[in-house]
Enzyme design. Structure first.
Site, PDB file in Angstrom:
ATOM      1  N   HIS A  73       6.518 -12.433 -19.825  1.00 13.26           N
ATOM      2  CA  HIS A  73       5.718 -12.143 -21.235  1.00 13.26           C
ATOM      3  C   HIS A  73       6.706 -11.792 -22.175  1.00 13.26           C
ATOM      4  O   HIS A  73       7.887 -11.481 -22.064  1.00 13.26           O
ATOM      5  CB  HIS A  73       4.707 -11.196 -21.222  1.00 13.26           C
ATOM      6  CG  HIS A  73       5.221  -9.688 -20.677  1.00 13.26           C
ATOM      7  ND1 HIS A  73       5.363  -9.474 -19.512  1.00 13.26           N
ATOM      8  CD2 HIS A  73       5.760  -8.602 -21.425  1.00 13.26           C
ATOM      9  CE1 HIS A  73       5.777  -8.431 -18.966  1.00 13.26           C
ATOM     10  NE2 HIS A  73       5.950  -7.952 -20.134  1.00 13.26           N
ATOM     11  N   HIS A 106       7.276  -9.961 -25.908  1.00 11.06           N
ATOM     12  CA  HIS A 106       6.747  -9.042 -26.799  1.00 11.06           C
ATOM     13  C   HIS A 106       7.182  -9.358 -28.294  1.00 11.06           C
ATOM     14  O   HIS A 106       8.577  -9.604 -28.434  1.00 11.06           O
ATOM     15  CB  HIS A 106       7.601  -7.512 -26.659  1.00 11.06           C
ATOM     16  CG  HIS A 106       7.040  -6.931 -25.178  1.00 11.06           C
ATOM     17  ND1 HIS A 106       6.126  -5.949 -25.258  1.00 11.06           N
ATOM     18  CD2 HIS A 106       7.698  -7.153 -24.105  1.00 11.06           C
ATOM     19  CE1 HIS A 106       6.244  -5.493 -23.648  1.00 11.06           C
ATOM     20  NE2 HIS A 106       7.061  -6.300 -23.194  1.00 11.06           N
TER      21      HIS A 106
END
Ligand code: 5GP
Ligand code: ZN
Length: 133
Positions: free
Chosen positions: A100, A102
């Site tokens: 992922h 951010h």
């Protein structure tokens, strides 16, 4: 839970999220315990753990979404700049083993440390409604 992974569960809709963006490749939602106002996570829908086991094509596609969503956040929120973070391995602070990115909105002069703050669910819902693309 698929791959025993909370982000796969979010991608499958098994766990609710404050969704900001979704297409066939990627999903973006607000971090539940944000570093800053508007802190957003962008994930590929297909599970991989980190940068190194994610195919280049997936990384390219997801990063293009990161760019698009960051541009949107920068115009939709008070936001002077932003950090893109992507942690690999526990030593680097990775807590969720689904790759992922951010997006962390920043303000001039903020004294931000990259630490989670307990999210206010009502405020996150309102913010997701405001940001949804
Ligand atoms: P990492 O430290 O692995 O790079 O970041 C994981 C992030 O995921 C953390 O900032 C944490 O607050 C966020 N997070 C963990 N569980 C959930 C969840 O169930 N929903 C959402 N929206 N964010 C989560
Ligand atoms: Zn996963």
């Amino acid at each position: 839970m698929k791959n025993n992974c909370i982000f796969c569960a979010i991608a499958e809709g098994e766990i609710p999220s404050f969704k900001v963006y979704e297409d066939d490749v990627a999903l973006a939602y607000l971090d539940i315990n944000p570093f800053s106002f508007g802190h957003t996570l962008v994930i590929p829908k297909v599970h991989t753990e980190g940068l190194l086991d994610t195919p280049d094509e997936t990384l390219a596609a997801v990063l293009a979404r990161v760019k698009k969503i960051a541009a949107h956040i920068k115009t939709a929120l008070p936001c002077d700049g932003f950090n893109i973070l992507q942690n690999n391995g526990e030593a680097a602070g990775q807590t969720v083993k689904h790759v992922h990115f951010h997006i962390v909105p920043r303000m001039n002069g903020d004294t931000l440390f990259f630490e989670n703050h307990k999210g206010d669910m009502d405020a996150l819902k309102r913010l997701a409604d405001r940001l949804r693309m």
